[in-house]
Design a protein around this motif. Structure first.
Motif, mmCIF file in Angstrom:
data_model
loop_
_atom_site.group_PDB
_atom_site.id
_atom_site.type_symbol
_atom_site.label_atom_id
_atom_site.label_comp_id
_atom_site.label_asym_id
_atom_site.label_seq_id
_atom_site.Cartn_x
_atom_site.Cartn_y
_atom_site.Cartn_z
ATOM 1 N N LEU A 477 -0.208 3.358 -13.567
ATOM 2 C CA LEU A 477 -0.758 3.189 -12.226
ATOM 3 C C LEU A 477 -2.268 2.978 -12.234
ATOM 4 C CD1 LEU A 477 1.255 5.899 -10.252
ATOM 5 C CD2 LEU A 477 1.432 3.417 -10.005
ATOM 6 N N VAL A 504 4.565 -1.016 -10.201
ATOM 7 C CA VAL A 504 5.001 -1.369 -8.844
ATOM 8 C C VAL A 504 6.500 -1.644 -8.825
ATOM 9 C CG1 VAL A 504 4.856 -3.162 -7.073
ATOM 10 C CG2 VAL A 504 2.768 -2.179 -8.031
ATOM 11 N N TRP A 505 6.994 -2.401 -9.793
ATOM 12 C CA TRP A 505 8.426 -2.703 -9.835
ATOM 13 C C TRP A 505 9.248 -1.433 -10.113
ATOM 14 C CZ3 TRP A 505 10.236 -6.852 -7.751
ATOM 15 C CH2 TRP A 505 9.465 -8.017 -7.710
ATOM 16 N N LEU A 507 8.368 1.593 -9.295
ATOM 17 C CA LEU A 507 8.320 2.416 -8.088
ATOM 18 C C LEU A 507 9.250 1.879 -7.000
ATOM 19 C CD1 LEU A 507 4.508 3.298 -7.777
ATOM 20 C CD2 LEU A 507 6.396 4.848 -8.334
ATOM 21 N N LEU A 508 9.333 0.565 -6.878
ATOM 22 C CA LEU A 508 10.282 -0.014 -5.919
ATOM 23 C C LEU A 508 11.711 0.389 -6.254
ATOM 24 C CD1 LEU A 508 8.868 -3.625 -5.349
ATOM 25 C CD2 LEU A 508 9.140 -1.837 -3.621
ATOM 26 N N ILE A 540 5.872 7.291 -2.549
ATOM 27 C CA ILE A 540 6.103 5.997 -3.203
ATOM 28 C C ILE A 540 5.762 4.862 -2.247
ATOM 29 C CG2 ILE A 540 7.871 4.483 -4.173
ATOM 30 C CD1 ILE A 540 9.284 6.970 -5.224
ATOM 31 N N ILE A 541 6.227 4.961 -0.997
ATOM 32 C CA ILE A 541 5.918 3.919 -0.013
ATOM 33 C C ILE A 541 4.411 3.814 0.193
ATOM 34 C CG2 ILE A 541 6.222 3.223 2.395
ATOM 35 C CD1 ILE A 541 8.935 4.627 2.356
ATOM 36 N N ARG A 543 1.943 4.755 -1.855
ATOM 37 C CA ARG A 543 1.234 4.245 -3.042
ATOM 38 C C ARG A 543 1.397 2.734 -3.158
ATOM 39 N NH1 ARG A 543 -2.333 6.960 -6.771
ATOM 40 N NH2 ARG A 543 -2.820 5.338 -8.303
ATOM 41 N N LEU A 544 2.583 2.244 -2.875
ATOM 42 C CA LEU A 544 2.791 0.796 -2.924
ATOM 43 C C LEU A 544 1.930 0.087 -1.886
ATOM 44 C CD1 LEU A 544 6.681 0.650 -3.388
ATOM 45 C CD2 LEU A 544 4.925 0.172 -5.107
ATOM 46 N N ILE A 547 -1.730 0.168 -3.110
ATOM 47 C CA ILE A 547 -1.997 -0.847 -4.141
ATOM 48 C C ILE A 547 -2.086 -2.228 -3.490
ATOM 49 C CG2 ILE A 547 -1.048 -1.983 -6.182
ATOM 50 C CD1 ILE A 547 0.153 0.705 -6.994
ATOM 51 N N GLY A 548 -1.210 -2.506 -2.514
ATOM 52 C CA GLY A 548 -1.268 -3.795 -1.834
ATOM 53 C C GLY A 548 -2.563 -3.985 -1.077
#
Length: 784
Positions: A477, A504-505, A507-508, A540-541, A543-544, A547-548
């Motif tokens: 990360l 990212v993948w 975590l998705l 998780i949502i 953090r994603l 990052i975006g």
């Protein structure tokens, strides 16, 4: 006849107000020798009215007859009740609702008696002082014991969770983090601590390679299955109530419902052991919710050391509310959040003194946990964060979006979980709870191991997602294309590296796995909490999204949103993870105030209250728009518990008289002194009412009091066993009135002590019969 009875009742008040045995079950030896000066205010009012009427409306013959009753007051009549009440009187049956007003009135009478007697002797003074401080002593003991249990559970859970991956050969009782503290090396990779041995190394397969991976995979599954098998067997064999989070039932119990054994010692023991085993098995559940149940079990057990609380169900719920606050406090290290959680989410009756005692109990439990230091750091919170970058005003938009997503995800989770639980309850699947648990654990272990974010403990995952990247961090990360010249260089915006893209993948995929597994896991027949899985999904949502947003600021630095306020580093993905975690938990539980306070106490992020508030409110609004119930309320309705939410609004315009009319025949009632035992037993057989009103007579239906069905059955059974001569023709008397003539026939059965008298009703009847209908109407209107 009616006037004569009222004189007898007025005369009997003197003896009735000297004993509080009928309202607290405590033996009193001087009941009949006490003076009338100790009556309560209501009783004095009745006595005063009777004395006034005796001086005016009564004639000389009637006063003489009243005096004759006084002369018989001290004589012993056949069939008088024993000084001790039968065991169980004043208690409630299983799956029944308590009478709040009755229990509160009992406590007031008990307190009034103690206050009246405390100046009589040194012993009574000490007794009064003990009664005053017993509440504080009780919640102190609850906090101490609950904090100690929580510390042991935290240490045991971490050790068993790490046991699935390896062991510390030099000291097998240490978990991975503690084992690595013994290492002499200053720096090492996360999984290459030389003191900690993976199972593949124990079997000489090394750390890398296909053989090592297979061995690790097998031991991961075996340990998970072993832990959950032991947990399921313990729960099924010793404590079937030690399942789920327990918050659903705690809410129902605090609202006044009785579930015998749910807060007992076996439930406490098995719940404590079972939650460690269930969490260590890697299931998508947490121990924080069950800790509330554990704390309430401790509160219930300790309350029996103090009869003031152990014998009074309404007073006991004050201790249980404080214990619920201590449960959240010791689970998250959030004492203030625990108090607010108890007030907002679980408690039904929460007076001001309960607020103070809940705060004290939560403080003590947090102090004990901090003294044990199960987290192994300098902080008393579970996920301590310290961000160097403040949040920007424009970030309120993504924070609100996180709140909306949290509300949507929470509503989806609730609907899917309730459907699955309903299917489990009414299908053949419900007949095989252990098989369901074992199959679900096997599937979870097989799916979770390949992904490092689902393999690790959820508390570690949340801590990782909340963290801020620094120069020394080497996890995926934090794999950005940054160049550091020294460790003091600021961490600025940078393009994402291969590690971040891979993370990212992963975590998705972890988000989908966690959401689906949690839907099927919450509600199985093992201890299972929902706080940590909800926080993990939301983190998780968040953090994603963080990052975006960070990469958007890198790719488009000249946008007006970023150009004005984003000169160096303005985006902290860890903050987005924290806000997302709060949003998801709010969407599932519909908490607001307590959620925000728990989150900033949980992380130490006091500066981020506004983002947390925005996300919590957005999550609450969206969740309520998609479904009014939180997950705990939904499970209350699914289980059919008689829970009446104090926050609900009702628009009924029906009058009490409309619903109190008997549908068929007359209202079932008992007269105070002219029904035989066989007639009373016939009423009990023909009806299933929980209580019966006591009236003067069939002609004069003035309400004297009420007797509970359970108390009546116990008293009759006890009298038949202990008193000689009791037959079906024995008169059942609910008063202390003694006949002026010698008693003829079988001895009467006197049950006055099990009656809850309605003094205001007696006063109204007294006025109506002694002063005329006109004054009765005026008084009744004033009462209204």
């Amino acid at each position: 006849m009616e006037t004569e009875w009222l004189r007898k009742r007025a005369d009997g008040v003197a003896s009735s107000c000297q004993s509080y045995q009928a309202v607290n079950g405590v033996h009193q030896n001087q009941q009949r020798g006490a003076s009338a000066s100790g009556c309560s205010s209501d009783e004095e009012m009745i006595d005063l009215a009777s004395n006034k009427s005796g001086g005016g409306a009564m004639g000389d013959d009637e006063n003489a007859h009243l005096h004759s009753l006084h002369s018989h007051q001290g004589s012993a009549a056949p069939g008088l009740e024993a000084d001790e009440l039968p065991p169980g009187i004043g208690q409630y049956d299983d799956f029944h609702t308590i009478d709040w007003q009755r229990d509160i009135a009992r406590d007031r009478m008990r307190h009034r008696y103690i206050a009246k007697k405390k100046n009589d002797s040194v012993f009574n003074m000490i007794r009064g002082a003990h009664d005053a401080w017993s509440g504080w002593v009780c919640v102190f003991l609850v906090g101490v014991v609950a904090g100690s249990v929580a510390g042991v559970l935290d240490i045991g859970t971490r050790w068993m969770a790490n046991l699935r991956l390896g062991i510390c050969p030099k000291a097998f009782w240490l978990n991975k983090e503690q084992c690595c503290w013994m290492s002499s090396e200053m720096q090492y990779e996360e999984d290459t601590c030389p003191e900690w041995k993976m199972w593949s190394e124990i079997f000489s397969a090394g750390r890398d390679g296909a053989g090592a991976y297979i061995i690790q995979y097998i031991f991961y599954i075996l340990w998970s299955m072993a832990f959950i098998s032991l947990c399921a067997m313990l729960v099924r064999t010793f404590a079937p109530y030690a399942v789920g989070s327990g918050i659903t039932e705690i809410k129902t119990i605090l609202s006044g419902f009785i579930i015998r054994g749910y807060l007992g010692k076996w439930t406490l023991l098995i719940k404590s052991i079972g939650v460690m085993l269930a969490v260590s098995a890697g299931l998508s559940l947490g121990k924080e919710g069950p800790l509330v149940h554990v704390a309430c079990c401790i509160g219930n057990i300790i309350s029996y050391l103090f009869p003031k609380y152990g014998r009074n169900e309404a007073k006991k719920r004050e201790i249980l509310s404080a214990a619920a606050a201590a449960g959240v406090s010791m689970a998250f290290g959030a004492p203030i959040g625990g108090v607010l959680f108890s007030l907002e989410e679980v408690s039904y009756y929460f007076p001001l003194k309960t607020l103070w005692r809940s705060f004290f109990c939560a403080l003590v439990s947090a102090f004990i946990v901090r003294s044990i230091n199960p987290f192994g750091n300098d902080h008393s919170v579970l996920f301590y964060v310290e961000y160097t970058t403040p949040w920007m005003f424009f970030e309120l938009v993504p924070f609100i979006v996180l709140g909306i997503l949290g509300g949507v995800v929470g509503s989806i989770f609730i609907k899917c979980n309730i459907r699955w639980c309903r299917y489990r309850k009414f299908s053949k699947l419900g007949k095989y709870p252990i098989t369901e648990v074992l199959v679900l654990t096997l599937i979870t272990a097989v799916i979770s191991f390949p992904n490092e974010y689902t393999r690790m403990d959820m508390s570690e995952l949340i801590s990782l997602l909340f963290s801020e990247c620094g120069p020394a961090d080497n996890n995926k990360l934090c794999d950005y294309k940054r160049v550091y010249h020294n460790v003091n260089d600021p961490v600025g915006l940078a393009p994402a590296g291969e590690g971040v893209i891979e993370a990212v993948w992963l975590l998705l995929l972890a988000l989908i796995i966690k959401l689906i597994l949690t839907i099927f896991t919450f509600g199985i027949k093992v201890p299972a909490g929902l706080f940590i899985p909800s926080l993990a999904i939301g983190a998780i949502i968040g953090r994603l999204m963080g990052i975006g947003m960070e990469q958007m600021a890198v790719q488009y630095p000249h946008l007006w949103v970023f150009s004005n306020e984003c000169s160096a580093n303005c985006i902290t993905p860890g903050l987005y993870a924290m806000v997302g975690a709060a949003a998801a938990l709010g969407g599932v539980t519909r908490m607001t105030v307590s959620l925000v306070v728990i989150m900033f106490e949980l992380t130490g992020g006091v500066k981020y209250i506004v983002p947390l508030m925005a996300a919590a409110m957005a999550s609450k609004w969206v969740g309520d728009a998609l479904g009014k119930e939180g997950v705990y309320d939904a499970h209350i309705n699914l289980n059919g518990y008689p829970f009446l939410d104090s926050k609900d609004e009702f628009t009924h315009t029906t009058l009490a008289a409309d619903v109190m009319q008997p549908r068929n025949g007359q209202l079932s009632s008992l007269t105070q002194d002219n029904m035989s035992l066989s007639e009373v037993e016939s009423v009990l057989r023909e009806t299933d009412h929980n209580g019966f009103p006591i009236i003067v007579s069939a002609e004069t239906q003035c309400l004297v009091g009420i007797v509970i069905r359970r108390d009546l059955l116990l008293a009759i059974a006890s009298a038949k066993k202990l008193q000689d001569g009791i037959t079906g023709n024995s008169i059942v008397m609910f008063t202390d009135t003694i006949p002026a003539v010698p008693w003829i026939g079988p001895p009467p059965l006197k049950l006055r002590k099990i009656v809850d008298f309605v003094w205001s009703s007696l006063f109204v009847c007294l006025l109506s019969h002694l002063s005329g209908h006109f004054y009765y109407v005026i008084f009744f209107r004033r009462l209204r």
